[in-house]
Scaffold this motif. Structure first.
Motif, PDB file in Angstrom:
ATOM      1  N   GLY A  82     -58.122  14.185 -71.455  1.00  0.00           N
ATOM      2  CA  GLY A  82     -57.935  13.673 -70.007  1.00  0.00           C
ATOM      3  C   GLY A  82     -58.954  13.679 -69.015  1.00  0.00           C
ATOM      4  N   LYS A  83     -60.391  13.484 -69.459  1.00  0.00           N
ATOM      5  CA  LYS A  83     -61.327  13.265 -68.589  1.00  0.00           C
ATOM      6  C   LYS A  83     -61.757  11.946 -68.623  1.00  0.00           C
ATOM      7  CE  LYS A  83     -63.043  17.952 -69.230  1.00  0.00           C
ATOM      8  NZ  LYS A  83     -64.192  18.903 -69.599  1.00  0.00           N
ATOM      9  N   ASN A  84     -61.683  11.000 -69.565  1.00  0.00           N
ATOM     10  CA  ASN A  84     -62.148   9.875 -69.664  1.00  0.00           C
ATOM     11  C   ASN A  84     -61.080   8.830 -69.594  1.00  0.00           C
ATOM     12  OD1 ASN A  84     -64.685  10.877 -69.498  1.00  0.00           O
ATOM     13  ND2 ASN A  84     -64.868  10.750 -71.638  1.00  0.00           N
ATOM     14  N   LEU A  85     -61.100   7.672 -69.063  1.00  0.00           N
ATOM     15  CA  LEU A  85     -60.329   6.766 -69.234  1.00  0.00           C
ATOM     16  C   LEU A  85     -60.808   5.563 -70.164  1.00  0.00           C
ATOM     17  CD1 LEU A  85     -57.389   5.435 -68.236  1.00  0.00           C
ATOM     18  CD2 LEU A  85     -58.652   4.320 -66.722  1.00  0.00           C
ATOM     19  N   ILE A  86     -60.368   5.324 -71.225  1.00  0.00           N
ATOM     20  CA  ILE A  86     -60.732   4.544 -72.072  1.00  0.00           C
ATOM     21  C   ILE A  86     -59.801   2.871 -71.827  1.00  0.00           C
ATOM     22  CG2 ILE A  86     -61.199   3.452 -74.274  1.00  0.00           C
ATOM     23  CD1 ILE A  86     -60.631   6.599 -75.015  1.00  0.00           C
ATOM     24  N   ILE A  87     -60.749   1.913 -71.381  1.00  0.00           N
ATOM     25  CA  ILE A  87     -60.183   0.619 -71.214  1.00  0.00           C
ATOM     26  C   ILE A  87     -60.252  -0.321 -72.163  1.00  0.00           C
ATOM     27  CG2 ILE A  87     -60.248  -1.217 -69.253  1.00  0.00           C
ATOM     28  CD1 ILE A  87     -61.870   1.050 -67.792  1.00  0.00           C
ATOM     29  N   TYR A  88     -59.202  -0.926 -72.574  1.00  0.00           N
ATOM     30  CA  TYR A  88     -59.269  -1.768 -73.509  1.00  0.00           C
ATOM     31  C   TYR A  88     -58.705  -2.983 -73.173  1.00  0.00           C
ATOM     32  CZ  TYR A  88     -58.596   2.321 -76.598  1.00  0.00           C
ATOM     33  OH  TYR A  88     -58.505   3.554 -77.329  1.00  0.00           O
ATOM     34  N   TRP A  89     -59.384  -4.227 -73.555  1.00  0.00           N
ATOM     35  CA  TRP A  89     -58.984  -5.540 -73.366  1.00  0.00           C
ATOM     36  C   TRP A  89     -59.195  -6.654 -74.610  1.00  0.00           C
ATOM     37  CZ3 TRP A  89     -63.542  -3.389 -71.361  1.00  0.00           C
ATOM     38  CH2 TRP A  89     -64.898  -3.844 -71.879  1.00  0.00           C
ATOM     39  N   LYS A  90     -58.374  -7.615 -74.357  1.00  0.00           N
ATOM     40  CA  LYS A  90     -58.543  -8.558 -75.497  1.00  0.00           C
ATOM     41  C   LYS A  90     -59.492  -9.512 -75.251  1.00  0.00           C
ATOM     42  CE  LYS A  90     -53.733  -7.388 -77.309  1.00  0.00           C
ATOM     43  NZ  LYS A  90     -52.424  -7.918 -77.709  1.00  0.00           N
ATOM     44  N   PRO A  91     -59.942 -10.255 -76.412  1.00  0.00           N
ATOM     45  CA  PRO A  91     -60.692 -11.522 -75.883  1.00  0.00           C
ATOM     46  C   PRO A  91     -59.732 -12.461 -75.831  1.00  0.00           C
ATOM     47  CG  PRO A  91     -60.731 -10.832 -78.364  1.00  0.00           C
ATOM     48  CD  PRO A  91     -60.117  -9.837 -77.499  1.00  0.00           C
ATOM     49  N   LEU A  92     -60.333 -13.384 -74.662  1.00  0.00           N
ATOM     50  CA  LEU A  92     -59.336 -14.648 -74.204  1.00  0.00           C
ATOM     51  C   LEU A  92     -59.315 -15.631 -75.527  1.00  0.00           C
ATOM     52  CD1 LEU A  92     -60.830 -15.047 -70.655  1.00  0.00           C
ATOM     53  CD2 LEU A  92     -58.690 -14.400 -71.275  1.00  0.00           C
ATOM     54  N   PRO A  93     -58.262 -16.203 -75.820  1.00  0.00           N
ATOM     55  CA  PRO A  93     -58.011 -17.252 -76.602  1.00  0.00           C
ATOM     56  C   PRO A  93     -59.075 -18.573 -76.151  1.00  0.00           C
ATOM     57  CG  PRO A  93     -56.027 -17.071 -75.214  1.00  0.00           C
ATOM     58  CD  PRO A  93     -56.981 -15.996 -74.833  1.00  0.00           C
ATOM     59  N   ILE A  94     -59.419 -19.345 -77.148  1.00  0.00           N
ATOM     60  CA  ILE A  94     -60.501 -20.258 -76.699  1.00  0.00           C
ATOM     61  C   ILE A  94     -60.142 -21.247 -75.799  1.00  0.00           C
ATOM     62  CG2 ILE A  94     -59.623 -21.929 -78.582  1.00  0.00           C
ATOM     63  CD1 ILE A  94     -63.465 -21.174 -77.640  1.00  0.00           C
ATOM     64  N   ASN A  95     -58.747 -21.358 -75.779  1.00  0.00           N
ATOM     65  CA  ASN A  95     -58.233 -22.441 -74.689  1.00  0.00           C
ATOM     66  C   ASN A  95     -58.292 -21.948 -73.385  1.00  0.00           C
ATOM     67  OD1 ASN A  95     -56.113 -20.634 -75.498  1.00  0.00           O
ATOM     68  ND2 ASN A  95     -54.704 -22.285 -75.224  1.00  0.00           N
ATOM     69  N   GLU A  96     -58.305 -20.497 -73.225  1.00  0.00           N
ATOM     70  CA  GLU A  96     -58.403 -19.954 -71.910  1.00  0.00           C
ATOM     71  C   GLU A  96     -59.832 -19.451 -71.585  1.00  0.00           C
ATOM     72  OE1 GLU A  96     -54.078 -18.223 -71.526  1.00  0.00           O
ATOM     73  OE2 GLU A  96     -55.402 -17.233 -72.422  1.00  0.00           O
ATOM     74  N   ALA A  97     -60.567 -19.037 -72.349  1.00  0.00           N
ATOM     75  CA  ALA A  97     -62.059 -18.827 -72.233  1.00  0.00           C
ATOM     76  C   ALA A  97     -62.883 -19.989 -71.730  1.00  0.00           C
ATOM     77  CB  ALA A  97     -62.467 -18.127 -73.488  1.00  0.00           C
ATOM     78  N   ASN A  98     -62.394 -21.133 -72.245  1.00  0.00           N
ATOM     79  CA  ASN A  98     -63.209 -22.412 -71.476  1.00  0.00           C
ATOM     80  C   ASN A  98     -64.662 -22.117 -71.843  1.00  0.00           C
ATOM     81  OD1 ASN A  98     -60.705 -23.395 -70.963  1.00  0.00           O
ATOM     82  ND2 ASN A  98     -60.916 -22.852 -68.700  1.00  0.00           N
ATOM     83  N   GLY A  99     -64.960 -21.713 -72.698  1.00  0.00           N
ATOM     84  CA  GLY A  99     -66.665 -21.617 -73.042  1.00  0.00           C
ATOM     85  C   GLY A  99     -66.829 -20.268 -73.942  1.00  0.00           C
ATOM     86  N   LYS A 100     -67.857 -20.110 -74.170  1.00  0.00           N
ATOM     87  CA  LYS A 100     -68.370 -18.785 -74.841  1.00  0.00           C
ATOM     88  C   LYS A 100     -68.438 -17.724 -74.019  1.00  0.00           C
ATOM     89  CE  LYS A 100     -71.828 -16.907 -77.956  1.00  0.00           C
ATOM     90  NZ  LYS A 100     -70.647 -16.142 -78.666  1.00  0.00           N
ATOM     91  N   ILE A 101     -67.681 -16.739 -74.169  1.00  0.00           N
ATOM     92  CA  ILE A 101     -67.865 -15.566 -73.318  1.00  0.00           C
ATOM     93  C   ILE A 101     -68.853 -14.842 -73.498  1.00  0.00           C
ATOM     94  CG2 ILE A 101     -66.480 -13.424 -72.755  1.00  0.00           C
ATOM     95  CD1 ILE A 101     -65.031 -15.807 -71.731  1.00  0.00           C
ATOM     96  N   LEU A 102     -69.556 -14.596 -72.440  1.00  0.00           N
ATOM     97  CA  LEU A 102     -70.941 -13.866 -72.693  1.00  0.00           C
ATOM     98  C   LEU A 102     -70.996 -12.334 -72.405  1.00  0.00           C
ATOM     99  CD1 LEU A 102     -73.083 -16.506 -70.808  1.00  0.00           C
ATOM    100  CD2 LEU A 102     -72.712 -16.208 -73.188  1.00  0.00           C
ATOM    101  N   SER A 103     -69.991 -11.893 -71.525  1.00  0.00           N
ATOM    102  CA  SER A 103     -70.007 -10.517 -71.038  1.00  0.00           C
ATOM    103  C   SER A 103     -68.599 -10.058 -70.287  1.00  0.00           C
ATOM    104  CB  SER A 103     -71.085 -10.226 -70.360  1.00  0.00           C
ATOM    105  OG  SER A 103     -71.147 -10.979 -69.068  1.00  0.00           O
ATOM    106  N   TYR A 104     -68.603  -9.198 -70.168  1.00  0.00           N
ATOM    107  CA  TYR A 104     -67.402  -8.409 -69.470  1.00  0.00           C
ATOM    108  C   TYR A 104     -67.853  -7.636 -68.354  1.00  0.00           C
ATOM    109  CZ  TYR A 104     -64.800 -10.376 -73.310  1.00  0.00           C
ATOM    110  OH  TYR A 104     -64.174 -11.258 -74.044  1.00  0.00           O
ATOM    111  N   ASN A 105     -67.112  -7.800 -67.163  1.00  0.00           N
ATOM    112  CA  ASN A 105     -67.512  -6.662 -66.099  1.00  0.00           C
ATOM    113  C   ASN A 105     -66.265  -5.900 -65.652  1.00  0.00           C
ATOM    114  OD1 ASN A 105     -70.077  -7.538 -65.473  1.00  0.00           O
ATOM    115  ND2 ASN A 105     -69.626  -8.605 -63.740  1.00  0.00           N
ATOM    116  N   VAL A 106     -66.545  -4.438 -65.555  1.00  0.00           N
ATOM    117  CA  VAL A 106     -65.374  -3.633 -65.577  1.00  0.00           C
ATOM    118  C   VAL A 106     -65.603  -2.888 -64.333  1.00  0.00           C
ATOM    119  CG1 VAL A 106     -64.026  -1.826 -66.716  1.00  0.00           C
ATOM    120  CG2 VAL A 106     -65.048  -3.588 -68.235  1.00  0.00           C
ATOM    121  N   SER A 107     -64.605  -2.782 -63.599  1.00  0.00           N
ATOM    122  CA  SER A 107     -64.831  -1.803 -62.253  1.00  0.00           C
ATOM    123  C   SER A 107     -63.691  -1.249 -62.030  1.00  0.00           C
ATOM    124  CB  SER A 107     -65.154  -2.744 -61.045  1.00  0.00           C
ATOM    125  OG  SER A 107     -64.319  -3.787 -60.815  1.00  0.00           O
TER     126      SER A 107
END
Lengths: 1093, 225
Positions: free
Chosen positions: A545-570
Motif C-alpha cells: 500500500g505504499k507505492n502506486l504502480i502505473i500501467y499504460w498500454k502502448p499506442l496502436p500504430i495508427n494513433e501513435a503517428n510515429g515511433k514512440i520514444l518515451s513516456y512522461n508520467v506525473s
C-alpha cells in the motif's frame, strides 16, 4: 427431180453438223461415214448423178462442183450459165466452177455439154456450205514450271464479212497415239481484222512427263449467210516435249499446292522405276510411256516444315521432289493498331489458321496506309508465335486519321483486313518509369514519374494505387496535361502519418482506350505526427500500500503517428505535482511512492513529432462494500461479461483481470469499454483452459473508478488433475467413516461440482478390484453434489470384510483421477463364536457314531481289507535257481563302468530264445542274461551298455523272419553317422569303399580271416552279425595307412557302437592286430571294456 | 610372407619408375615445352564429343527433312553434293598419308564443312533447329581451331584457302529442294565419316607422339598389380 433430190444431200450434212454441236467427235465421224455411204447408194440408184455441190471459204466465192452425167466425160463441158445474171455463162471444160456469191434465193444453173446434153440445177445459198480454211499460224509454247500450255493463232478475220461469230475447238493430246486429254471449244467474233488469239491450259500431269500435242479447228457463223456452217479441218498438231536434264527427273518440282487437292507426280526415267512414295506412303505406279511413271496423290495433307518428299526409286538411283501442301493465308484477325507514344503505330493481328508453309513460302504481310500512301512489310523466315505478328508504322506528324490495310500473301493466295482509326483514341501509354515519392507533410506526398512519348496534344488520365501494409487498397485518379517526353507530378493527400505505403501508377488518355501496365511499386513511409491521444492507463497499489504502480498500454500504430520514444508520467494533487523522469518506450509501467491520498496520474506519450495529450487517472478507488463474487465460464479463448447499466458511470468501464493464483497486485490486462455498453467479450491469447481468472468490473465516475463486480471464471473448465485426499476416520463391523480434504484451486482446474464415491468388496492386489468398471453390480456408487460435505459414512457393510474405496472429484470438465483405499471392517464376535461351536459339535457326533459301527463290524472289515498273507520264505521252488547262479565261478555280473547300468531294457519274447539256440547264432557281444549257463567262458565278453538317446525299436517276431532278435541301431562315435535302415540300398556299394560298419544282414565275409564256425554259419544266416568282418574295420580306421587314401565319404572313423550300449563293436581280436595300434584309438579306449581290464 | 615381400618389391619398383618418369609427365613438367601431346589429346576428345553431338543433331535434322531421309535404311547414291569433301579413302592411301597431309586434309575438310553447315543454318525454318545448328557450328569451329593448334605445335603451316573455292551453298534456282535435302543428308553423313576418320587420325597421332616411357609405365603397372 433428180436434181432436187441431189441437193437434199447437204441438208444431211447440215443435220449432221448440227448434231455435232451436241455430240462428240467419234459419233460425228460415224455419221459422216454413214452419210457418204448414203450418197453413194443414191447415185447408184439414179444411174448417173449430176449433183451440184457448192462450198465457200469466205462467203465471197462459191466453189461448185458436180459430177458428169453417165456417158459424158468431164472434158466435154461447154459452158455453165446462171439464168438471172448478166454474162452469166462461163465457158469451161471441167466439172467445177468458182462463182461469186449469189444473192439469196433460187438460181437456175444450166450446164451445157458439147454433145448438146444439158443439165439444169436450182442453186440457193442455203445449199452452200461455209467451210473455213484450216487455222494456221499456230504458236504453241509451254511453261513447264506451271505445266501450262500457251497457244497463239491468227483468226484471219479480214478475209470474212464482219461481224461473224467464230467457234473454235482445241484438242490436247498427251501422247500422239492416245485420245485427246482435253477438248475445248469457245467463241470469238471476227471483226474484219486479223486478230491473234490466246488459249492457256494447265495440265494435271506435269508437261515434262509426256509429249503434248495441240490441234485446232473452227467454223464461222455469219448472220447473212444462210448456208451450212461446217467445221474446218483440224490443223496440224503442234508438239511440246521436254528435254530431260541430268538433275531433275521428278515433276513437278518444289510445287506449292492447296492442302486437300489432288496432284500427280511423274518420274522421267530411262530405267525401270521400282517404287514411288510420298512421305512414308508408297503409291501405285501409273505407267505413262517408256519407263516414265506417275503417282496420283489425292487429298494431300498439310506438309511438315521442310515440305513433303516424293521419292521414286529405280534400281540404281533415287529421284525425288518436294511438295509443299498448305493453305492460303487466313484473313488477319483481331487487327488492332494503337500507339504507345505518338511516334509509331503498332499494329498487331492474329494470323488465323496456320498455312502450313514456312521458310520462303511463309506468309508475307504488308501493312499499307491509304491516306499517306506508305506501307511497311513483315517478312519472317521461321514460324512465329501468334503474339509476334506485329508491325510498327512510323507516324507522320499531324496525321491522326489512319486507314490501314493488312495484306497477307503466300504462294497459294492472299487475304486482307482493314482498320480505320483516329490514333488519338488508340493510345496505350508506355509503362510509367522512374516513380519517385517526396514528402510534403505527414499526410501528403508528391508522386512523380516519367512517361516516354509525345502526349502534348492530349490529356492523360492516370491512376495512383495506394496500398497500406494492412493490404488496404485505394486507387485515385488524376488528370494531367500531357507533354512530350516529360515527367509528371501529382500530390497524394489524406494519408496517415508514419505509415508505410506502396504506390504505383498507370496511365491512359482522357479518351480512354487501354491502361498502360502498372509501374513498379514504390514503398514510402510518411512522416511522423504527434500521437493522437494519450496511452490507455491503469494503476494498482502495491501489496504494502505504499507505492502506486502505473500501467499504460502502448499506442496502436495508427494513433501513435510515429515511433514512440518515451513516456512522461506525473502525478498531481491539490498541493503539488510530481513528475517522473522520462520512461523510455519498451517500458510500460512506473512505480511512484505515494501516500494514500487523491492524486491524478497523468501519462504522456512522446515521439519525434511531439507529445500526446495527457491520459489521466485517479489514484484512489471509490469504495464499494456490496460486492458479490460471481462465477463465469468462457468459450474458446474468450469470456462474455455483462452488467446492468449504471447512470452514475459517466466516463467508461474498465475490466481488469488476473490469474487468481498470482499474488497481489495482480494485473494481467485491462480493457476499457464505453460507458454506454453493458456487455463485452474479453479475449486474450494469454487465457488458458483450466486456469482460474479473477475479473473485476470498474465503473468510472468523475471522482474515479469504483469496483462494481468481481467475477471468477474459467475460459474452459478441465477435469481435476488430482484426487481428493481422503482418510478413514472410523471403522466398525458394518460401517466406515471417510473424511477428505479440499483440492487446491490450481489442481481443480474448474468449478468443483461434486465427488463420486465408489466402494465394493475386494482385497488388495485382486485384479477384479483394481479398477472399477461402471455398471458392475457389486459396485456401489455415491454422488456427493454438496461440495461443502467433507465426510461420508458408509453403512450396511459386512464385518471383517475388505472393502475397496474410491473417491474422485469432478468438474464440468470431467472426472478427476481416483484415490482408492482398502479397509477391512471389524469382526462380529457373536457370529464368530457360533461359527466355531457348530462344526465342533458335528465332528464329535460323527466320530462317536463311526467308532461304534467299526467295533460292531470288525470281523467283516478284517476279512475284506486284511486277509492273511503266506510267507515267501517257505517257498521251495526258488532254491534251485539260486544254486545254479551261485555255482558258476566264471559268471560275472553286469559291470556298471562307466555308464549308468542298463536303463534300457533289451526285451525279448520268449518264443525267440529257443530259435536262437537252434540255429546256434550267438552274437559275441550281445550276450543275453538267460544264456549265461550255456556260453563258453572264453568267449564271454563283458558288455556294458551305454544308453544313447536314440530310441530303441523292438522287433516284431512275427514280421522279422531273420531271427527276431532285438534290432540294434549302430552309430559312429565321431560322425554320428547312422546306418541306413534299408539294407538293400547298400548292395551296390563296393565293400572296399564303404568300409564302415555293415550292420546286420548282408555283411560281406572275407574268407581268409574266418576262423570260427560261427562265422561260417553266418554266411548262410541272415541274422544279426555285428563285428563279423574284422578286417573291414581295420582297413578304414583313421590311423591305418590306407585311411588317408580313402576317398569315400562314408568312411567309418573309429569303431561303431551299438546304440544300446557305449561298447565299441570291436572284437577282442583287435588287440592282436598290428594295424589297430595307433593314436587314433586313444580316445575311444576310454569307452572300451577290454576283457583283461 | 613371400607373397607380401613380392608385393612390396613390385610397388617399390613401380614407385621408382613413376618417380623416374615424373619429369616426362606434361602436367608436371613446367620447365619445358609440353609438346603437341596435350593438344592432340584435346583435339581427339573434341572429335569424340562432336561425334556425340552430331548424333543428336542428325536425328533432329533428318526428322526435319522428313521421310525417307529419317529412315534408317535410306541410303541414296551420292550423286549430288559433289563439292562436299569426301571422307572415305582407301585404307592403303590413308596409311600412306603422313602427319602433315592428314592434318591438312582434316583442316581443309572441316573448313568446308563448316561453311556448308552455316548455310544449312540459314535455311532452317525452325528456331530450335537453328539453335542446334549454331551450337554445333561453334563446336566445329572449336575443332578447327584445335586442329590449327596441333598443326602449329608440330610446325606445319595452315593450308591457305584458294581464291574462288569458297563453297556457294546458298540454294540457287537450279537447285531443287529435293536435291538440297540430299545435299543436307550427305553433309551430315560426310561430317559423321570425317569425325570418325579424325578420331582415328588423332588417335594414331596421339600414340605416335606419346613418349616411349609411357608404355614402360603401363607395362610395369600391369606387372606389379
Amino acid at each position: 427431180m433428180d436434181v432436187y433430190s441431189g441437193w437434199k444431200q447437204p441438208s444431211w450434212m447440215v443435220d449432221s453438223k448440227r448434231m455435232r454441236m451436241t455430240l462428240n467427235l467419234p459419233w460425228l465421224l460415224s455419221a459422216l461415214t454413214l452419210l457418204h455411204l448414203t450418197i453413194q447408194a443414191h447415185s447408184l440408184k439414179r444411174g448417173a448423178a449430176q449433183d451440184l455441190k457448192c462450198t465457200t471459204k469466205n462467203m465471197h466465192v462459191w466453189d461448185c462442183t458436180w459430177s458428169a452425167s453417165a456417158g459424158v466425160s468431164p472434158g466435154t463441158v461447154k459452158e455453165v450459165c446462171i439464168k438471172d445474171r448478166l454474162n452469166s455463162c462461163h465457158r469451161l471444160e471441167s466439172t467445177n466452177i468458182k462463182i461469186a456469191a449469189l444473192s439469196p434465193g433460187d438460181h437456175e444453173v444450166t450446164i451445157n455439154y458439147l454433145n448438146g446434153f444439158q443439165n439444169k440445177f436450182t442453186l440457193n445459198e442455203k445449199d452452200v456450205s461455209l467451210i473455213p480454211d484450216t487455222p494456221e499460224s499456230l504458236n504453241l509454247s509451254a511453261d513447264f514450271s506451271t505445266s501450262t500450255l500457251h497457244l497463239r493463232w491468227n483468226d484471219r478475220g479480214s478475209a470474212f464479212p464482219y461481224p461473224s461469230n467464230a467457234t473454235w475447238e482445241i484438242k490436247v493430246l498427251q501422247n500422239p497415239s492416245m485420245e485427246p486429254v482435253k477438248l475445248v471449244s469457245f467463241n470469238t467474233t471476227l471483226s474484219g481484222q486479223d486478230i491473234v488469239h490466246h488459249w492457256n491450259w494447265t495440265s494435271d500431269l506435269p508437261l515434262q512427263c509426256a509429249p503434248h500435242s495441240v490441234g485446232i479447228r473452227w467454223y464461222i457463223d455469219h448472220h447473212r449467210f444462210s448456208g451450212y456452217k461446217v467445221w474446218s479441218d483440224w490443223s496440224l498438231l503442234k508438239n511440246i516435249s521436254w528435254t530431260p536434264n541430268s538433275e531433275t527427273n521428278v515433276f513437278p518440282q518444289d510445287k506449292v499446292i492447296l492442302a486437300g487437292s489432288d496432284i500427280t507426280f511423274c518420274c522421267v526415267s530411262q530405267t525401270k522405276v521400282l517404287s514411288g512414295q510420298i512421305g512414308r506412303t508408297f503409291c501405285p505406279l501409273i505407267h505413262l510411256y517408256g519407263e516414265n511413271v506417275a503417282i496420283r496423290i489425292q487429298n494431300i495433307s498439310v506438309s511438315e516444315n521442310s515440305g513433303t518428299n516424293v521419292v521414286f526409286t529405280t534400281e540404281d538411283n533415287v529421284y525425288g521432289t518436294v511438295v509443299f501442301a498448305g493453305y492460303p493465308p487466313d484473313v488477319p484477325q483481331k487487327l488492332n493498331c494503337e500507339t504507345h507514344d505518338f511516334k509509331e503505330i503498332i499494329c498487331s493481328w492474329n494470323p488465323g489458321r496456320p498455312t502450313g508453309l514456312v521458310g520462303p513460302r511463309n506468309t508475307d504481310y504488308t501493312l499499307s496506309e491509304s491516306i499517306s500512301g506508305k506501307s511497311v512489310a513483315f517478312k519472317r523466315f521461321e514460324t512465329l508465335t501468334n503474339e509476334s505478328y506485329r508491325l510498327a508504322f512510323q507516324m507522320l506528324p499531324g496525321q491522326e486519321i489512319h486507314n490501314f490495310t493488312l495484306t497477307g500473301r503466300n504462294p497459294l493466295g492472299h487475304a486482307e483486313s482493314a482498320i480505320f482509326i483516329n490514333i488519338t483514341e488508340r493510345v496505350v501509354p508506355h509503362v510509367p518509369v522512374s516513380l519517385r515519392v517526396k514528402d510534403i507533410n505527414s499526410t501528403v506526398v508528391a508522386l512523380s514519374w516519367h512517361l516516354p512519348g509525345n502526349f502534348a496534344k492530349i490529356n492523360l488520365l492516370c491512376q495512383v494505387q495506394i496500398c497500406k501494409a494492412s493490404s488496404e487498397q485505394e486507387v485515385r485518379n488524376a488528370t494531367i496535361k500531357g507533354a512530350e517526353g516529360s515527367s509528371y507530378l501529382v500530390a497524394v493527400d489524406k494519408l496517415n502519418p508514419y505509415t508505410l505505403y506502396t504506390f504505383r501508377v498507370r496511365c491512359s488518355t482522357e479518351t480512354f482506350w487501354k491502361w498502360s501496365k502498372w509501374s513498379n511499386e514504390k514503398r514510402h513511409l510518411t512522416m511522423e505526427a504527434i500521437p493522437s491521444r494519450g496511452p490507455d492507463t491503469w494503476r494498482e497499489w502495491s501489496s504494502d500500500g505504499k507505492n502506486l504502480i502505473i500501467y499504460w498500454k502502448p499506442l496502436p500504430i495508427n494513433e501513435a503517428n510515429g515511433k514512440i520514444l518515451s513516456y512522461n508520467v506525473s502525478c498531481s494533487s491539490n498541493e503539488e505535482t510530481q513528475s517522473l523522469s522520462e520512461i523510455l518506450d519498451p517500458q510500460h509501467k512506473a512505480e511512484i511512492q505515494l501516500e494514500k491520498n487523491d492524486y491524478i496520474i497523468s501519462v504522456v506519450a512522446k515521439n519525434s513529432a511531439g507529445s500526446s495529450p495527457p491520459s489521466k487517472i485517479a489514484s484512489m478507488e471509490i469504495p464499494n462494500d456490496d460486492i458479490l463474487v460471481e462465477q463465469a465460464v468462457g468459450m474458446g479463448k474468450r469470456i462474455f461479461l455483462s452488467w446492468h447499466p449504471d447512470p452514475n458511470m459517466t466516463c467508461d468501464y474498465v475490466i481488469k483481470w488476473c490469474n487468481s493464483s498470482r499474488s497481489e497486485p495482480c494485473l494481467m490486462d485491462w480493457i476499457k469499454v464505453p460507458s454506454n455498453s453493458t456487455e463485452t467479450i474479453i479475449e486474450s491469447d494469454q487465457f488458458q483452459p483450466g486456469v482460474r481468472y479473477n475479473f473485476y468490473l470498474y465503473g468510472c465516475t468523475n471522482q474515479g473508478y469504483q469496483l462494481l463486480r468481481s467475477i471468477i471464471g474459467y475460459i474452459e473448465e478441465l477435469a481435476p488433475i488430482v484426487a481428493p485426499n481422503f482418510t478413514v476416520e472410523d471403522t466398525s463391523a458394518d460401517s466406515i467413516l471417510v473424511k477428505w480434504e479440499d483440492i487446491p484451486v490450481e489442481e481443480l482446474r474448474g468449478f468443483l461440482r461434486g465427488y463420486l464415491f465408489y466402494f465394493q468388496k475386494g482385497e488388495r492386489d485382486t485384479p477384479k478390484t483394481r479398477t472399477f468398471e461402471t455398471g458392475h453390480s457389486d459396485i456401489k456408487l455415491k454422488n456427493i453434489t454438496d461440495i461443502s460435505q467433507k465426510t461420508l459414512r458408509i453403512a450396511d457393510l459386512q464385518g471383517k470384510t475388505s472393502y475397496h474405496l474410491v473417491l474422485r472429484a469432478y468438474t464440468h470438465g470431467g472426472l478427476g483421477p481416483e484415490k482408492s483405499m482398502f479397509v477391512v471392517t471389524k469382526e462380529n464376535s457373536v457370529g464368530l463364536i457360533i461359527a466355531i461351536l457348530i462344526p465342533v459339535a458335528v465332528a464329535v457326533i460323527v466320530g462317536v457314531v463311526t467308532s461304534i459301527l467299526c467295533y460292531r463290524k470288525r470281523e467283516w472289515i478284517k476279512e475284506t481289507f486284511y486277509p492273511d498273507i503266506p510267507n515267501p520264505e517257505n517257498c521251495k521252488a526258488l532254491q534251485f535257481q539260486k544254486s545254479i547262479c551261485e555255482g558258476s565261478s566264471a559268471l560275472k555280473t553286469l559291470e556298471m563302468n562307466p555308464c549308468t547300468p542298463n536303463n534300457v531294457e533289451v526285451l525279448e519274447s520268449r518264443s525267440i530264445v529257443p530259435k536262437i539256440e537252434d540255429t546256434e547264432i550267438i552274437s559275441p557281444v550281445a550276450e543275453r542274461p538267460g544264456e549265461c549257463s550255456e556260453a563258453d567262458p572264453e568267449n564271454h565278453v563283458v558288455v556294458s551298455y551305454c544308453p544313447p538317446i536314440i530310441e530303441e525299436e523292438i522287433s516284431n517276431p512275427a514280421a522279422d523272419e531273420a531271427g527276431g532278435t532285438s534290432q540294434v541301431v549302430y552309430i559312429d562315435v565321431q560322425s554320428m553317422y547312422q546306418p541306413q535302415a534299408k539294407p538293400e540300398e547298400e548292395q551296390g556299394i563296393d565293400p572296399g569303399v564303404v568300409a564302415g560298419y555293415k550292420p546286420q544282414m548282408r555283411l560281406p565275409i572275407n574268407s581268409a580271416v574266418e576262423d570260427t564256425t560261427a562265422e561260417d554259419e553266418a554266411d548262410k544266416t541272415a541274422g544279426y552279425r555285428p563285428q563279423a568282418n574284422v578286417n573291414t574295420w581295420n582297413l578304414v580306421s583313421p590311423d591305418s595307412p590306407r585311411s588317408t587314401d580313402s576317398n569315400s565319404e562314408i568312411v567309418s572313423f573309429g569303431s561303431p557302437c551299438s546304440i544300446n550300449s557305449r561298447q565299441f563293436l570291436i572284437p577282442p581280436k583287435d588287440e592282436d592286430s598290428p594295424k589297430s595300434n595307433g593314436g587314433g584309438w586313444s580316445f575311444t579306449n576310454f569307452f572300451q571294456n577290454k576283457p583283461n581290464d | 610372407m613371400d607373397l607380401r615381400a613380392g608385393d612390396s618389391w613390385g610397388m617399390l619398383a613401380c614407385l621408382c619408375t613413376v618417380l623416374w618418369h615424373l619429369p616426362a609427365v606434361p602436367a608436371l613438367n613446367r620447365t619445358g615445352d609440353p609438346g603437341p601431346g596435350p593438344s592432340i589429346q584435346k583435339t581427339y576428345d573434341l572429335t569424340r564429343y562432336l561425334e556425340h553431338q552430331l548424333r543428336s543433331l542428325a536425328g533432329t535434322y533428318l526428322n526435319y527433312l522428313g521421310p525417307p531421309f529419317n529412315e534408317p535404311d535410306f541410303n541414296p547414291p551420292r550423286l549430288g553434293a559433289e563439292t562436299l569433301p569426301r571422307a572415305t579413302v582407301n585404307l592403303e592411301v590413308w596409311r600412306s598419308l603422313n602427319d602433315k597431309l592428314r592434318l591438312t586434309q582434316n583442316y581443309e575438310a572441316y573448313s568446308h564443312l563448316l561453311c556448308y553447315l552455316r548455310g544449312l543454318n540459314r535455311q532452317a525454318a525452325t528456331a530450335e533447329l537453328r539453335r542446334s545448328l549454331a551450337h554445333f557450328c561453334t563446336s566445329l569451329q572449336g575443332l578447327l581451331g584445335s586442329i590449327a593448334g596441333v598443326m602449329a605445335a608440330l610446325g606445319y603451316p595452315l593450308p591457305q584457302p584458294l581464291p574462288g573455292t569458297e563453297p556457294a551453298w546458298a540454294p540457287g534456282p537450279a537447285h531443287s529442294d529435293f536435291l538440297q535435302k540430299m545435299d543436307d543428308f550427305w553433309l551430315l553423313k560426310e561430317l559423321q565419316t570425317w569425325l570418325w576418320r579424325s578420331a582415328k587420325d588423332f588417335n594414331r597421332l596421339k600414340k605416335k607422339m606419346q613418349p616411349p616411357a609411357a608404355s614402360v609405365t603401363l607395362h610395369l603397372e600391369a606387372h606389379g598389380f
